[in-house]
Design an enzyme around this catalytic site. Structure first.
Site: not given
Ligand code: BG6
Length: 487
Positions: A185, A15, A151, A243, A180-181, A13
């Site tokens: 989106k 970081g 990841k 991605h 997987d950000h 937390a």
């Protein structure tokens, strides 16, 4: 708000991810009334801080990174949900103490709350934490307890299989949220709406009408402070395996029968399984790697990758990848999917370009060359969808020109949530759709395995592109050989 009472435990937390993304996301969800009525954020860190110190640190970072303003009233209400908890990742006692803390919070809720464990830490700690969570029975309720993992998920297929196996000793698959950000989106999620919420595109969405597909994720930034991490990673692992292949799946998948998370993930796995594997002796024909040398970006001189902190001066790590994939199914026979990504490129620009086939015959004279139709989905920083088509130029003669019809997200004046708001809300609600299932991760590794092995075994001639360019010459050759061009 119908969400169950939840204890959110953040490992790591103190970081970077926590301060830039996680806390701002929770704060914005909180202001929007999207957090559970009862919740605690339990921030774990090694150092001995008190709540007051940690809350202040979060406040300063919210002021820097939150989408919404930090007003005294909102902050006052939000801060009381944050608790700092000193914790050592590898000490059994720390987990016993954490358990006591969680039970204490549960009694405050008056029910056994849900538990959301967020692993915002390096991949090397996943197994330690997962084992301790099991031994201390912290995640004993499969319907209530969840773990979120960032990841990289393994570094090749075998290690991903082992990691999945290890996690499965503590968690059921439905409890595991692999991030997987890119899937969070707005523009990437919209691909589903665009393809399956309209009747006019889907009939054309196949090899009969589409000549080729391009997916570019170009970054202006270099490796910044992550040199030593990146040395072990490279662009293929960092961007393509996750991605770019996920975006490819969104473009190529068949219509899911419903929006049920496994249904959507099944359709994506179908695509990954159908991607033609690149033969080990033909990697050079299908994939190109690059590494940036010195160059100039926006008028500023920038150093070569090999000069970055933490990077081997003789490094063989790629900062650029271009590759060509084929999908062996009925819909996509012989349509090349070109993907490329790189650091220190000329501009930050991510987009998908769908190139339609040219007309078989032109009614117009040679002085009126026709550009084949193209659909461009801009992911970021432009967020729009553009359809390119031919029109008549105003005037007395029949002259044609290409024009664009544009849907622009920014014209809608609606707030775009941050990616982590979307993903964290889904995790709080128990919606797995935008998270990677174990087989998705493993198949995606399988797709890049021969490339990984080939590149690991051969020394590249690096650097081979200038910072501030569009990558090595071979990347252009890859598409031009087939009569195509990068956009
Ligand atoms: C991360 C990679 O997953 O994605 C980074 O590890 C990369 O190297 C980042 O810079 C790009 O994300 P975004 O959302 O800024 O395009």
């Amino acid at each position: 708000n119908v969400l169950s009472a939840t204890n959110i435990v953040i490992f790591g937390a103190t970081g970077d991810l926590a301060k830039r993304k996680l806390f701002p996301a929770f704060y914005n969800l909180f202001i929007d009334g999207r957090m559970p009525e009862n919740f605690n954020i339990i921030a774990l860190g090694r150092s001995d801080h008190n709540d007051e110190y940690f809350r202040n640190y979060i406040k300063v970072n919210l002021e820097a990174f939150s989408r919404k303003n930090v007003t005294p009233e909102h902050w006052e209400a939000f801060q009381s949900h944050i608790t700092y908890f000193q914790h050592q990742l590898d000490e059994e006692n720390s987990y016993k103490n954490l358990n006591r803390k969680l039970l204490e919070f549960d009694s405050g809720f008056g029910v056994r709350g849900n538990r959301l464990f967020y692993l915002s830490i390096g991949p090397n700690f996943i197994s330690t934490i997962s084992n301790h969570i099991k031994n201390a029975s912290l995640a004993s309720e499969p319907d209530k307890d969840r773990i979120i993992i960032e990841k990289p998920f393994g570094y090749n297929k075998q290690s991903a299989i082992e990691l999945n196996q290890l996690l499965s000793e503590t968690f059921e698959e439905k409890q595991i949220y692999r991030i997987d950000h890119y899937l969070g989106k707005e523009t990437v999620q919209n691909i589903l709406a665009f393809r399956f919420g309209n009747s006019i595109f889907e009939p054309l969405w196949n090899h009969r009408h589409i000549e080729s597909v391009q997916i570019t994720v170009a970054e202006e930034v270099g490796v910044e402070t992550r040199g030593s991490f990146y040395e072990q990673t490279g662009a293929l692992r960092d961007m393509v395996q996750n991605h770019l292949l996920q975006i490819l799946c969104m473009v190529a998948m068949e219509a899911p029968a419903s929006l049920e998370s496994d249904e959507i993930r099944d359709r994506k796995v179908d695509v990954l399984k159908s991607i033609r594997r690149i033969p080990a002796d033909k990697v050079d024909h299908y994939a190109v790697r690059g590494q940036y040398g010195k160059g100039i970006i926006n008028g500023v001189e920038t150093k070569a990758y090999r000069e970055e902190d933490g990077v081997d001066p003789d490094s063989n790590t790629e900062t650029f990848v271009a590759a060509k994939f084929y999908i062996d199914n009925e819909r996509w026979q012989n349509v090349p999917f070109y993907v490329r990504t790189g650091k220190k490129m000329k501009e930050k620009q991510s987009y998908i370009s769908i190139q339609f086939k040219p007309l078989p015959h032109s009614t117009f004279s040679d002085t009126n060359p026709l550009s084949a139709n193209r659909l461009i989905i801009n992911i970021q920083p432009l967020m729009d969808i553009r359809l390119q088509f031919m029109t008549k130029k105003q005037g007395l003669s029949m002259a044609l020109r290409p024009v664009e019809m544009i849907f622009d997200y920014f014209a809608c004046k609606e707030d775009t949530p941050e990616v982590y708001e979307t993903l964290l809300q889904d995790a709080l609600e128990g919606d797995l759709t935008l998270f990677m299932r174990s087989d998705q991760v493993e198949e995606a590794w399988d797709v890049v395995t021969t490339i990984q092995e080939d590149w690991a075994n051969k020394k590249a001639i690096f650097p081979n592109y200038e910072a501030g360019s569009w990558g090595p010459k071979e990347s252009f050759d890859l598409v031009e050989r087939q009569g195509h061009n990068w956009l």
